[in-house]
Design an enzyme around this catalytic site. Structure first.
Site, PDB file in Angstrom:
ATOM      1  N   HIS A   1       0.832  -1.212   0.000  1.00  0.00           N
ATOM      2  CA  HIS A   1       0.000   0.000   0.000  1.00  0.00           C
ATOM      3  C   HIS A   1       0.865   1.261   0.000  1.00  0.00           C
ATOM      4  CE1 HIS A   1      -3.021  -2.831   1.575  1.00  0.00           C
ATOM      5  NE2 HIS A   1      -3.950  -1.915   1.353  1.00  0.00           N
TER       6      HIS A   1
ATOM      7  N   ASN B   1       8.172  -4.239   3.600  1.00  0.00           N
ATOM      8  CA  ASN B   1       6.775  -3.843   3.765  1.00  0.00           C
ATOM      9  C   ASN B   1       6.301  -4.052   5.198  1.00  0.00           C
ATOM     10  OD1 ASN B   1       4.098  -3.118   3.154  1.00  0.00           O
ATOM     11  ND2 ASN B   1       3.576  -5.191   2.527  1.00  0.00           N
TER      12      ASN B   1
END
Length: 276
Positions: free
Chosen positions: A112, A142
């Protein structure tokens, strides 16, 4: 003199061609999106507005060039269950968007830019799982340092009351990887932060690799690297200064009190890999 005027006119024309007027109200500082200064980033760009963030999407990289959020303390008070309903963006042309199949077995996370933990409603949760808000991201990055940077940004928002945030990828070098033969893999990721209460800003930047290392840069330095005028209404002098940002490593000690499901999912996936 005529040559000089012609040159100046060309510069002004170029600047207007590469600017990014926004239709997404309330998400950018001064309601102005970043200006695209690097002409190589301009082709096949399309702005996408969502309820809690905006995206400038590139049909060349099949990723966002950036996401934008106006994050507030009040907004963070609202919690919404993470949906994990990843989906392609139907508003984009088929040959310009990422598909779930591009990420399948690629070895990269669907990372994201505007994070799920920032989303306070069922609608915004669903929206943030569009692939138009994703880049191929190293899984350890991440779920490690990048997750900590997201948490530190929320912590700073609660301290300041509100922040304007631009998050994006950087593609540098001549050997850019692709997944699915289509979606470009960023070499670096950044999160640029502007504090309207002080007029100051700074940015976190990380290499898209299995590492806990990060840097804090001035907005001016990041603009040189990214090819974007990230906050057009921010003063030049403020861009040269580097605002103090929270150390994301402190999040590992729990001082930001912002546990998400991301780490839990990562541990479960590692366990399943060992079992099978």
């Amino acid at each position: 003199m005529k040559l000089l005027l012609s040159f100046c006119s060309s510069l002004l024309l170029s600047a207007s061609l590469f600017s990014a007027p926004t239709q997404c109200d309330g998400l950018y500082f001064g309601n102005e999106a970043p200006d695209i200064l690097n002409a190589k980033l301009l082709p096949k760009t399309q702005e996408l507005c969502y309820s809690s963030f905006a995206v400038m999407h590139s049909g060349v990289s099949r990723t966002p060039l950036w996401s934008a959020e106006h994050l507030t303390k009040e907004r963070l008070r609202h919690k919404s269950k993470r949906t994990n309903d990843f989906h392609p963006e139907e508003r984009l042309k088929g040959d310009e968007r990422a598909e779930l199949s591009d990420y399948a077995r690629s070895g990269y996370d669907r990372g994201h830019l505007a994070p799920a933990a920032d989303m306070g409603s069922k609608k915004s949760q669903h929206e943030c799982f569009t692939l138009a808000n994703m880049v191929p991201q190293n899984s350890e990055n991440n779920r490690g340092i990048w997750s900590a940077i997201e948490s530190a940004t929320r912590y700073l928002t609660n301290q300041k009351g509100e922040l304007y945030i631009i998050t994006g990828p950087i593609f540098s070098g001549s050997q850019i990887k692709r997944i699915g033969g289509r979606v470009l893999v960023p070499t670096k990721l950044y999160k640029a932060i502007y504090d309207p209460s002080s007029g100051q800003g700074a940015a976190y930047i990380v290499t898209n690799a299995a590492s806990d290392e990060y840097e804090v840069l001035s907005i001016a330095r990041l603009e040189q690297i990214s090819g974007l005028n990230l906050f057009p209404k921010m003063s030049s002098s403020a861009k040269e200064n580097t605002m103090d940002l929270p150390d994301p490593q402190e999040r590992r000690g729990g001082s930001y009190n912002n546990t998400t499901n991301k780490d839990i999912i990562y541990l479960i996936e590692k366990l399943l890999k060992r079992m099978f």
